[in-house]
Design a protein around this motif. Structure first.
Motif, PDB file in Angstrom:
ATOM      1  N   VAL A  21       6.200   8.035   6.433  1.00 51.64           N
ATOM      2  CA  VAL A  21       5.612   6.707   6.588  1.00 51.64           C
ATOM      3  C   VAL A  21       4.528   6.728   7.655  1.00 51.64           C
ATOM      4  O   VAL A  21       3.451   6.133   7.486  1.00 51.64           O
ATOM      5  CB  VAL A  21       6.697   5.659   6.919  1.00 51.64           C
ATOM      6  N   GLN A  22       4.756   7.422   8.757  1.00 52.24           N
ATOM      7  CA  GLN A  22       3.745   7.490   9.816  1.00 52.24           C
ATOM      8  C   GLN A  22       2.469   8.169   9.316  1.00 52.24           C
ATOM      9  O   GLN A  22       1.350   7.718   9.613  1.00 52.24           O
ATOM     10  CB  GLN A  22       4.299   8.237  11.035  1.00 52.24           C
ATOM     11  N   GLU A  23       2.616   9.246   8.562  1.00 51.27           N
ATOM     12  CA  GLU A  23       1.431   9.928   8.031  1.00 51.27           C
ATOM     13  C   GLU A  23       0.704   9.061   7.005  1.00 51.27           C
ATOM     14  O   GLU A  23      -0.531   9.010   6.970  1.00 51.27           O
ATOM     15  CB  GLU A  23       1.842  11.274   7.414  1.00 51.27           C
ATOM     16  N   MET A  24       1.455   8.340   6.181  1.00 45.86           N
ATOM     17  CA  MET A  24       0.808   7.473   5.194  1.00 45.86           C
ATOM     18  C   MET A  24       0.131   6.276   5.862  1.00 45.86           C
ATOM     19  O   MET A  24      -0.932   5.836   5.429  1.00 45.86           O
ATOM     20  CB  MET A  24       1.827   7.028   4.143  1.00 45.86           C
ATOM     21  N   LEU A  25       0.723   5.763   6.942  1.00 44.69           N
ATOM     22  CA  LEU A  25       0.080   4.692   7.689  1.00 44.69           C
ATOM     23  C   LEU A  25      -1.239   5.172   8.289  1.00 44.69           C
ATOM     24  O   LEU A  25      -2.220   4.414   8.345  1.00 44.69           O
ATOM     25  CB  LEU A  25       1.007   4.176   8.792  1.00 44.69           C
ATOM     26  N   ARG A  26      -1.263   6.409   8.756  1.00 43.73           N
ATOM     27  CA  ARG A  26      -2.520   6.980   9.261  1.00 43.73           C
ATOM     28  C   ARG A  26      -3.565   7.031   8.160  1.00 43.73           C
ATOM     29  O   ARG A  26      -4.740   6.701   8.368  1.00 43.73           O
ATOM     30  CB  ARG A  26      -2.285   8.397   9.799  1.00 43.73           C
ATOM     31  N   TYR A  27      -3.161   7.437   6.984  1.00 43.50           N
ATOM     32  CA  TYR A  27      -4.075   7.691   5.873  1.00 43.50           C
ATOM     33  C   TYR A  27      -4.595   6.409   5.224  1.00 43.50           C
ATOM     34  O   TYR A  27      -5.759   6.320   4.843  1.00 43.50           O
ATOM     35  CB  TYR A  27      -3.352   8.541   4.827  1.00 43.50           C
ATOM     36  N   ILE A  28      -3.757   5.405   5.105  1.00 41.63           N
ATOM     37  CA  ILE A  28      -4.105   4.205   4.338  1.00 41.63           C
ATOM     38  C   ILE A  28      -5.171   3.377   5.061  1.00 41.63           C
ATOM     39  O   ILE A  28      -4.995   3.010   6.220  1.00 41.63           O
ATOM     40  CB  ILE A  28      -2.845   3.336   4.105  1.00 41.63           C
TER      41      ILE A  28
ATOM     42  N   ASN B 171       0.819  -1.211   0.000  1.00 39.21           N
ATOM     43  CA  ASN B 171       0.000   0.000   0.000  1.00 39.21           C
ATOM     44  C   ASN B 171       0.855   1.264   0.000  1.00 39.21           C
ATOM     45  O   ASN B 171       0.541   2.241  -0.690  1.00 39.21           O
ATOM     46  CB  ASN B 171      -0.923   0.003   1.219  1.00 39.21           C
ATOM     47  N   LEU B 172       1.923   1.260   0.784  1.00 40.34           N
ATOM     48  CA  LEU B 172       2.819   2.411   0.806  1.00 40.34           C
ATOM     49  C   LEU B 172       3.450   2.633  -0.569  1.00 40.34           C
ATOM     50  O   LEU B 172       3.549   3.772  -1.048  1.00 40.34           O
ATOM     51  CB  LEU B 172       3.904   2.219   1.861  1.00 40.34           C
TER      52      LEU B 172
ATOM     53  N   GLU C  19      10.857  -2.924   9.125  1.00 41.56           N
ATOM     54  CA  GLU C  19      10.784  -3.545   7.800  1.00 41.56           C
ATOM     55  C   GLU C  19      10.298  -2.553   6.751  1.00 41.56           C
ATOM     56  O   GLU C  19      10.834  -2.508   5.630  1.00 41.56           O
ATOM     57  CB  GLU C  19       9.851  -4.745   7.839  1.00 41.56           C
ATOM     58  N   LEU C  20       9.273  -1.780   7.084  1.00 40.85           N
ATOM     59  CA  LEU C  20       8.737  -0.803   6.134  1.00 40.85           C
ATOM     60  C   LEU C  20       9.808   0.198   5.710  1.00 40.85           C
ATOM     61  O   LEU C  20       9.980   0.478   4.518  1.00 40.85           O
ATOM     62  CB  LEU C  20       7.555  -0.054   6.755  1.00 40.85           C
ATOM     63  N   LEU C  21      10.537   0.723   6.681  1.00 40.39           N
ATOM     64  CA  LEU C  21      11.568   1.712   6.367  1.00 40.39           C
ATOM     65  C   LEU C  21      12.725   1.088   5.605  1.00 40.39           C
ATOM     66  O   LEU C  21      13.237   1.671   4.641  1.00 40.39           O
ATOM     67  CB  LEU C  21      12.069   2.379   7.649  1.00 40.39           C
ATOM     68  N   ALA C  22      13.157  -0.108   6.007  1.00 44.04           N
ATOM     69  CA  ALA C  22      14.257  -0.777   5.307  1.00 44.04           C
ATOM     70  C   ALA C  22      13.887  -1.025   3.846  1.00 44.04           C
ATOM     71  O   ALA C  22      14.702  -0.825   2.934  1.00 44.04           O
ATOM     72  CB  ALA C  22      14.607  -2.088   6.006  1.00 44.04           C
ATOM     73  N   ALA C  23      12.647  -1.458   3.612  1.00 48.56           N
ATOM     74  CA  ALA C  23      12.201  -1.755   2.254  1.00 48.56           C
ATOM     75  C   ALA C  23      12.127  -0.489   1.411  1.00 48.56           C
ATOM     76  O   ALA C  23      12.641  -0.445   0.280  1.00 48.56           O
ATOM     77  CB  ALA C  23      10.844  -2.448   2.299  1.00 48.56           C
ATOM     78  N   LEU C  24      11.515   0.568   1.945  1.00 46.54           N
ATOM     79  CA  LEU C  24      11.334   1.783   1.157  1.00 46.54           C
ATOM     80  C   LEU C  24      12.640   2.527   0.931  1.00 46.54           C
ATOM     81  O   LEU C  24      12.886   3.056  -0.158  1.00 46.54           O
ATOM     82  CB  LEU C  24      10.316   2.700   1.847  1.00 46.54           C
ATOM     83  N   GLU C  25      13.494   2.578   1.948  1.00 45.38           N
ATOM     84  CA  GLU C  25      14.773   3.267   1.773  1.00 45.38           C
ATOM     85  C   GLU C  25      15.589   2.614   0.666  1.00 45.38           C
ATOM     86  O   GLU C  25      16.144   3.297  -0.207  1.00 45.38           O
ATOM     87  CB  GLU C  25      15.556   3.239   3.087  1.00 45.38           C
ATOM     88  N   ALA C  26      15.668   1.293   0.685  1.00 45.16           N
ATOM     89  CA  ALA C  26      16.440   0.585  -0.340  1.00 45.16           C
ATOM     90  C   ALA C  26      15.797   0.735  -1.714  1.00 45.16           C
ATOM     91  O   ALA C  26      16.480   0.951  -2.726  1.00 45.16           O
ATOM     92  CB  ALA C  26      16.561  -0.890   0.031  1.00 45.16           C
ATOM     93  N   LEU C  27      14.487   0.639  -1.758  1.00 43.24           N
ATOM     94  CA  LEU C  27      13.771   0.723  -3.031  1.00 43.24           C
ATOM     95  C   LEU C  27      13.973   2.086  -3.691  1.00 43.24           C
ATOM     96  O   LEU C  27      14.298   2.178  -4.883  1.00 43.24           O
ATOM     97  CB  LEU C  27      12.283   0.478  -2.777  1.00 43.24           C
ATOM     98  N   LEU C  28      13.834   3.155  -2.918  1.00 42.18           N
ATOM     99  CA  LEU C  28      13.927   4.493  -3.490  1.00 42.18           C
ATOM    100  C   LEU C  28      15.353   4.858  -3.882  1.00 42.18           C
ATOM    101  O   LEU C  28      15.572   5.577  -4.862  1.00 42.18           O
ATOM    102  CB  LEU C  28      13.380   5.523  -2.492  1.00 42.18           C
ATOM    103  N   SER C  29      16.324   4.371  -3.124  1.00 40.49           N
ATOM    104  CA  SER C  29      17.710   4.698  -3.467  1.00 40.49           C
ATOM    105  C   SER C  29      18.212   3.871  -4.643  1.00 40.49           C
ATOM    106  O   SER C  29      19.001   4.353  -5.458  1.00 40.49           O
ATOM    107  CB  SER C  29      18.611   4.488  -2.252  1.00 40.49           C
ATOM    108  N   ARG C  30      17.719   2.647  -4.761  1.00 44.44           N
ATOM    109  CA  ARG C  30      18.227   1.750  -5.802  1.00 44.44           C
ATOM    110  C   ARG C  30      17.575   1.985  -7.160  1.00 44.44           C
ATOM    111  O   ARG C  30      18.185   1.753  -8.202  1.00 44.44           O
ATOM    112  CB  ARG C  30      18.026   0.304  -5.369  1.00 44.44           C
ATOM    113  N   PHE C  31      16.315   2.433  -7.146  1.00 45.21           N
ATOM    114  CA  PHE C  31      15.583   2.618  -8.402  1.00 45.21           C
ATOM    115  C   PHE C  31      15.050   4.050  -8.485  1.00 45.21           C
ATOM    116  O   PHE C  31      13.873   4.303  -8.251  1.00 45.21           O
ATOM    117  CB  PHE C  31      14.419   1.617  -8.491  1.00 45.21           C
ATOM    118  N   PRO C  32      15.924   5.015  -8.815  1.00 42.50           N
ATOM    119  CA  PRO C  32      15.508   6.424  -8.811  1.00 42.50           C
ATOM    120  C   PRO C  32      14.413   6.747  -9.818  1.00 42.50           C
ATOM    121  O   PRO C  32      13.676   7.720  -9.639  1.00 42.50           O
ATOM    122  CB  PRO C  32      16.807   7.179  -9.130  1.00 42.50           C
TER     123      PRO C  32
END
Length: 400
Positions: A274-281, A248-249, A358-371
């Motif tokens: 991430v905290q704000e998106m968790l609130r929203y989703i 979802n994020l 886990e959420l932060l580890a996944a998103l940080e790696a994803l955004l840095s690796r695939f700009p």
């Protein structure tokens, strides 16, 4: 007090992307404490939707989870997901004892050590996705990462993992035709963890199950049934919700250019974002496990009678305009107010620190690796789950 004739019929089957359930929004705005009927279970229940009222129900001892045990309570699934020995059907002080024991497995130092292993797994999963002809964020990242992490925590043998996950998924289905399959799935999971926890009791290792099998709180030790059900609950809650929230994020970032740009340009904003998106989703449909009023309670101008069922909606609490101005907007600069995505009170999710890591580890790696990451299909073509209690995309094909 409202009459049964005024009860709202609430199948809670809305599943259109990440749009908010219009019936829940109406209840929040028009009837914040309402009588509802659900697809399964006997009778009616109260539904509490405002943030402060939800906080009251989840912290006031006059509302009991344990009183639900053995009752055919109003619910979304044909077979109740919970079991009477589970921590999520306990009240303090009984639940407090188990929570103290389990919390030791999610202590900050332990989660920090796990982050190193999680980052390695994320890197391997993204490498596999990068080499795929049909890269899919759900199949390559969101689905395998939480299952791998919680199975590592519990030391579940690799050959058993997919079967256990399938049983867990079967229990979450909302279709009436799946009742017998859900009963079988619950029994299989219970049997599996009864055997596994007995082995860990005899020969403990370094995993969380072994820690729980040997952990003491004073003279207290988890009994065999408590240990088996606790391990079962940890498996189910430790992978499902995190899988769906990763998906979802990712969907939210991939379909909201302003959000993606904000976290790319200032990566240090990601934890707060991430905290704000968790609130929203709207991370699930409807409601979960109810409570029972143990005496007459006045709440929000309504009299809830002793013995009546009370559901709370964390989804609507997260969209309460009294607590979150302009609640249906994702505002990365919103003042920090605790959201209820991980629950509240005595049943706040114990694994929340692990999930957030886990959420932060996944998103940080994803955004840095695939700009240049973007959806490979129009957002309108993304398929969504409609058969279970969870809201999530079934696939997220991407390119970069």
């Amino acid at each position: 007090m409202e009459t049964a004739e005024e009860a709202w019929s609430c199948p809670f089957d809305f599943a259109q992307a990440l749009e908010f359930d219009p019936q829940l929004r109406r209840l929040l705005e028009e009837r914040p404490i309402a009588r509802i009927r659900m697809s399964y279970g006997e009778g009616e229940a109260w539904l509490v939707t405002r943030y402060e009222d939800v906080r009251t129900v989840t912290t006031d001892r006059r509302f009991s989870r344990s009183a639900v045990a053995g009752r055919d309570f109003p619910r979304m699934t044909p077979e109740p997901i919970v079991q009477s020995e589970a921590i999520n059907l306990m009240d303090p002080p009984a639940s407090s004892r188990l929570r103290r024991l389990v919390a030791k497995g999610f202590a900050p130092a332990h989660v920090a050590r796990m982050r190193v292993r999680t980052e390695r797994v994320v890197d391997e999963l993204l490498t596999s996705m990068a080499g795929s002809e049909e890269p899919d964020l759900f199949a390559h990242l969101a689905s395998p990462l939480p299952l791998h992490t919680i199975c590592e925590v519990l030391d579940i043998p690799e050959p058993d993992r997919l079967r256990l996950r399938q049983n867990a998924l079967t229990m979450m289905n909302i279709g009436a035709a799946g009742k017998e399959a859900a009963i079988r799935a619950k029994a299989e999971l219970r049997g599996y963890f009864t055997e596994l926890t007995a082995r860990r009791r005899r020969a403990p290792g370094t995993d969380l199950i072994s820690s729980l099998a040997t952990a003491r709180e004073g003279a207290d030790l988890l009994d065999d049934d408590e240990l088996a059900v606790m391990a079962m609950v940890l498996l189910i809650t430790g992978q499902d919700t995190t899988t769906y929230e990763i998906a979802n994020l990712c969907y939210l970032l991939l379909t909201r250019e302003e959000l993606m740009t904000a976290v790319r340009e200032r990566p240090e904003r990601l934890p707060r974002a991430v905290q704000e998106m968790l609130r929203y989703i709207p991370f699930r449909k409807g409601v979960g496990i109810p409570r029972v009023a143990t005496e007459d309670v006045e709440l929000g101008g309504v009299t809830i009678r002793a013995g009546e069922m009370v559901h709370v909606s964390y989804l609507t609490a997260n969209r309460d305009a009294e607590k979150f101005p302009d609640p249906h907007t994702v505002d990365l600069d919103r003042p920090s107010v605790p959201h209820m995505t991980f629950g509240w009170g005595a049943h706040h999710c114990l694994g929340a620190p692990l999930a957030e890591m886990e959420l932060l580890a996944a998103l940080e790696a994803l955004l840095s690796r695939f700009p240049g990451l973007r959806l490979a299909v129009p957002a309108a073509d993304v398929r969504w789950n409609t058969t279970s209690i969870w809201r999530h995309p079934l696939a997220l094909p991407v390119r970069w």
